[in-house]
Enzyme design. Sequence first.
Site, short mmCIF file in Angstrom:
data_model
loop_
_atom_site.label_atom_id
_atom_site.label_comp_id
_atom_site.label_asym_id
_atom_site.label_seq_id
_atom_site.Cartn_x
_atom_site.Cartn_y
_atom_site.Cartn_z
N GLY A 3 -42.16 18.80 -39.86
CA GLY A 3 -41.12 19.11 -41.07
C GLY A 3 -41.17 18.17 -42.13
O GLY A 3 -40.25 18.19 -42.99
N GLU A 58 -38.12 18.39 -31.11
CA GLU A 58 -36.75 18.75 -31.56
C GLU A 58 -35.69 18.83 -30.14
O GLU A 58 -34.66 18.53 -30.07
CB GLU A 58 -36.46 20.01 -32.38
CG GLU A 58 -37.24 19.59 -33.81
CD GLU A 58 -37.76 20.78 -34.57
OE1 GLU A 58 -37.70 21.88 -34.36
OE2 GLU A 58 -38.74 20.28 -35.35
N GLU A 76 -48.13 16.58 -31.43
CA GLU A 76 -47.21 16.74 -32.63
C GLU A 76 -46.56 15.57 -32.84
O GLU A 76 -45.47 15.02 -32.12
CB GLU A 76 -46.15 17.80 -32.29
CG GLU A 76 -46.79 19.27 -32.26
CD GLU A 76 -45.86 20.31 -32.52
OE1 GLU A 76 -46.20 20.94 -33.45
OE2 GLU A 76 -44.98 20.44 -32.06
N SER A 122 -46.68 19.49 -39.94
CA SER A 122 -46.97 19.63 -41.48
C SER A 122 -48.18 20.26 -41.75
O SER A 122 -48.83 20.02 -42.64
CB SER A 122 -46.73 18.37 -42.40
OG SER A 122 -45.43 18.19 -42.22
N HIS A 160 -40.90 20.34 -27.00
CA HIS A 160 -40.67 20.12 -28.22
C HIS A 160 -40.04 19.09 -28.94
O HIS A 160 -38.88 18.64 -28.30
CB HIS A 160 -40.54 21.25 -29.09
CG HIS A 160 -40.77 21.29 -30.56
ND1 HIS A 160 -39.90 20.83 -31.46
CD2 HIS A 160 -41.67 21.94 -31.30
CE1 HIS A 160 -40.47 20.86 -32.64
NE2 HIS A 160 -41.54 21.61 -32.67
N GLY A 185 -45.05 24.95 -37.83
CA GLY A 185 -43.95 25.30 -37.95
C GLY A 185 -43.33 25.96 -39.44
O GLY A 185 -43.65 27.39 -39.75
N GLY A 186 -43.08 25.46 -40.42
CA GLY A 186 -42.91 25.83 -41.76
C GLY A 186 -43.88 26.84 -42.46
O GLY A 186 -43.27 27.99 -42.89
N ASN A 221 -44.57 28.28 -34.48
CA ASN A 221 -43.16 28.10 -34.00
C ASN A 221 -42.14 28.31 -35.12
O ASN A 221 -41.93 27.52 -36.05
CB ASN A 221 -43.08 26.54 -33.62
CG ASN A 221 -41.56 26.01 -33.12
OD1 ASN A 221 -40.97 26.90 -33.07
ND2 ASN A 221 -41.58 24.56 -33.10
N TRP A 222 -41.34 29.28 -34.97
CA TRP A 222 -40.35 29.74 -35.86
C TRP A 222 -38.99 28.82 -35.75
O TRP A 222 -38.12 29.20 -36.71
CB TRP A 222 -39.87 31.21 -35.89
CG TRP A 222 -41.09 32.18 -36.40
CD1 TRP A 222 -42.25 31.58 -36.92
CD2 TRP A 222 -41.23 33.54 -36.31
NE1 TRP A 222 -43.09 32.67 -37.21
CE2 TRP A 222 -42.57 33.91 -37.01
CE3 TRP A 222 -40.52 34.49 -35.76
CZ2 TRP A 222 -42.85 35.27 -36.96
CZ3 TRP A 222 -40.99 35.90 -35.87
CH2 TRP A 222 -42.00 36.35 -36.57
N LYS A 223 -38.59 28.42 -34.76
CA LYS A 223 -37.61 27.52 -34.82
C LYS A 223 -36.43 28.32 -34.65
O LYS A 223 -36.42 29.63 -34.49
CB LYS A 223 -37.72 26.18 -35.82
CG LYS A 223 -38.82 25.44 -35.59
CD LYS A 223 -38.99 24.23 -36.22
CE LYS A 223 -40.31 23.71 -36.14
NZ LYS A 223 -40.43 22.29 -36.76
P1 PGA Z 1 -44.20 21.76 -39.11
O1 PGA Z 1 -43.50 22.04 -37.81
O2 PGA Z 1 -45.29 22.48 -39.01
O3 PGA Z 1 -43.02 22.51 -39.90
O4 PGA Z 1 -44.24 20.14 -39.44
C1 PGA Z 1 -44.33 22.02 -36.43
C2 PGA Z 1 -43.52 22.00 -35.26
O5 PGA Z 1 -42.28 21.66 -35.01
O6 PGA Z 1 -44.13 22.64 -34.17
#
Ligand code: PGA
Length: 264
Positions: A176, A100, A170, A216, A98, A237-238, A9-11
């Site tokens: 994050g 966010e 999640e 994470s 998601h 994500g990250g 997930n590159w956001k």
């Molecule tokens: P993260 O994000 O790995 O940076 O915690 C995961 C996500 O939001 O899907």
Amino acid sequence: MPEMILAANWKMHHTLDKARGFVRELLQQLAELRKPGEPSVVIFPAFPHLAAVAEEAEGTRIQIGAQDCYIREEGAFTGEVSPTQIADTGASCVLVGHSERRHILGDSDELVAQKLTAAIAHGLRAFLCVGETEDERASESSRSVVEAQLESALTASDEITAGNLVIAYEPVWAIGTGRHATVADAEEMTAVIRAKLIQRLGAQSGQEIPILYGGSVKPGLLAGYLASGLIQGALVGGASLKASSFASLYGEMKTAAQGAGSGQ
Ligand code: PGA
């Protein structure tokens, strides 16, 4: 055994150049992604990069998905993107719900359910994200929150099959933050999700829908989540932004997939 999936997930990250470059670099590091096999790999770039990333990934095992979609096929909805338009870019998947979207951008359970229904109706595979906030965990309501998120989404569409739905557990407090869930906690919630899937969709689909962990995830951590076979992959994500780190995660997934395939 459900399909094993590693998803990025590159956001709201990457320029177009970087997004294209990532796919080229990943294919250099993992030439096997040019052939069929497991684990499956899905990348969720930002909307403007979908077509270009899909083009880079054409003919490989890398699938592309959007990070959100609107509930209608077309019309006067300025700024929104429809499932048909997403499919038109070469993408085949979409994230819905998601954290966010739910917690920063205000997507309600009801809207998430409508998005899931629209995505599936237009032939996209929906990756439904569920998870509790820190306060909800502290008040021991993680289970009821996740069950309610699932209940509302799963009852909205009558077209759900094992092939068009993936669940990503999640926990909001782990996204994050560098604070990942323990394997035991992630497995406990995965069991809650699996039971709900079976109750709502029947044993066959309910057993086959992949459940991923997200929050994470970093190289070195993933093997632990996959060891028992209860969790079928990760939404990252990250640690998905650099091809080298994503390739390491893929290595952990592959070892786990081989272990599962040999019945270990
Ligand atoms: P993260 O994000 O790995 O940076 O915690 C995961 C996500 O939001 O899907």
